[in-house]
Design an enzyme around this catalytic site. Structure first.
Site: not given
Ligand code: BES
Ligand code: ZN
Length: 417
Positions: A194, A212, A246-247, A274, A350
């Protein structure tokens, strides 16, 4: 502070909900009790999804649900918001014909792997993370799509290879590089990551997102560069995809699934990159076992062991943590090779601290993922290298010439006799 930050980010996912309308969300079964606790206006259980429940809540309760989710699980709960109840209950199913996971392209894989380089990956991460943010609604986020499309276009030196911006109604666009297949062009392989980043403050936040997911986009970029520099010609069509948004709930990848449904596209496999550049655990590559395909993961194990020299383990996100989940929901075999164990994850994502400095200014960890991506593309895409073919043609030309010369010499010799 971290709690407030994470909450603000989760809330970003809720902004698309029309106020006063019920929100349809799909949520992990483990998170259902917390959802019920937090939703003051009640929760309507409407159905089951694999490992998850589809519930209807009052959209006014979404902030409280997010907060509870962070309090209990330290995550957003992987809440996927659906455009309709129909789509939540019956996720779109794509055409996906089964494939054989054979390994028989070692010479081509090895030749392309010689091109893959960590310093190029680090440089791309540096450039992407130097942007103020890549938020899906910001001007900088929109500019990131143009920037990436230009970079990818610089690799697309032969006719037929295309780079397209995909518009799903957000300022930021998806970016898709297509290497058309030769003999099985209707079978499509997706390798994605993403492009967007996020931090508290949304539009105006400083969100470098180096890990990320500039790391995944830079890894994809290096895979594209190496494949095309070798003039790789797959039998199956390969699409490298940088998803937008994606976020905020996997919006870009869900929209692409809808596009592919409309076009009746046959997607035979998806690989999600990712977060690839933070070496948080002792082993290098962690295969997420939830929301992924066990069969394709077993194929990845063979690829890792044959081509990367990396060590690997198995872990789980625990929720629909990235775009691989959109493909899994659509019935496509998907995998998510990840940079660390979930427990050892990079704690700076983040935030403004998600910089390349957290990885010593290097991309040595991401290199293993680029090697895996190249191997996945070629062993699933099949086909051959144009260069190799050119060399082959060239050598057969010499052989023909040599034969001709021999023949001429033979004739001359006979004449002399
Ligand atoms: N890259 C993250 C996912 C992640 C974070 C995987 C830490 C493993 C360890 C992704 O960009 C993200 O932040 N996803 C969200 C959920 C999405 C459905 C909005 C999350 O993890 O809260
Ligand atoms: Zn991510």
């Amino acid at each position: 502070m971290r709690h407030a930050l994470a909450l603000a980010i989760c809330l970003a996912a809720s902004t698309s909900t029309v106020s006063a309308a019920p929100a349809v969300i799909t949520i992990g079964n483990d998170a259902l009790p917390a959802t019920v606790t937090a939703a003051h206006h009640g929760v309507g259980l409407i159905g089951d999804a694999p490992g998850a429940s589809v519930v209807e809540v009052d959209d006014a309760d979404l902030p409280a649900i997010s907060e509870e989710m962070h309090h209990t699980f330290h995550r957003c709960g992987g809440m996927i918001e659906s455009p309709s109840l129909e789509e939540a209950l019956h996720p779109i199913q794509l055409r996906s014909t089964p494939v054989d996971y054979t390994l028989d392209r070692a010479p081509a894989v090895m030749a392309v792997l010689r091109q893959v380089d960590a310093t190029t990956i680090a440089q791309t991460i540096r450039e992407l993370s130097a942007m103020p943010n890549r938020y899906y609604k910001s001007a900088a986020g929109a500019e990131a799509s143009n920037w990436l499309a230009e970079r990818w276009r610089s690799f697309a030196t032969r006719p037929g290879v295309t780079v397209q911006l995909v518009d799903h109604g957000f300022p930021q666009k998806g970016v898709v590089l297509t290497i058309p297949g030769t003999t099985r062009a209707d079978e499509v392989i997706v390798i994605g990551g993403h492009l967007d980043s996020i931090a508290m403050g949304g539009l105006s936040a400083n969100a470098p997102g180096a890990d990320d997911d500039a790391s995944g986009i830079a890894t994809l970029t290096e895979i594209a560069r190496a494949l095309l520099a070798s003039d790789y010609r797959p039998e199956r069509t390969i699409k490298l995809v940088a998803y937008e948004a994606e976020e905020v709930g996997l919006l870009g990848s869900q929209a692409l699934v809808r596009d592919f449904k409309r076009a009746n596209t046959n997607v035979v496999g998806a690989l999600q990159l990712d977060m690839t550049n933070f070496h948080g655990s002792t082993k290098d590559i962690w295969l997420m076992k939830d929301f992924t395909s066990a069969a394709q993961n077993a194929f990845l194990v063979k690829l890792i062991e044959t081509y990367t020299g990396a060590t690997w383990g198995v872990d789980a996100c625990g929720y629909a943590c990235s775009d691989h989940a959109s493909w899994t929901r659509a019935g496509v075999p998907a995998s998510m090779p990840f940079e660390s164990r979930m427990n050892d994850r990079n704690k700076h994502i983040h935030s403004a601290k998600d910089t390349l400095a957290q990885s010593n200014g290097e991309a040595t960890h991401a290199l293993a993922f680029a090697r895996l991506g190249v191997a996945y593309a070629i062993e699933l895409g099949k086909g051959e290298l144009g260069n190799e073919k050119a060399e082959h043609d060239f050598s057969s030309l010499w052989q023909l010439l040599a034969l001709g010369l021999l023949g001429a010499a033979g004739l001359a010799a006979r004449r002399v006799i």
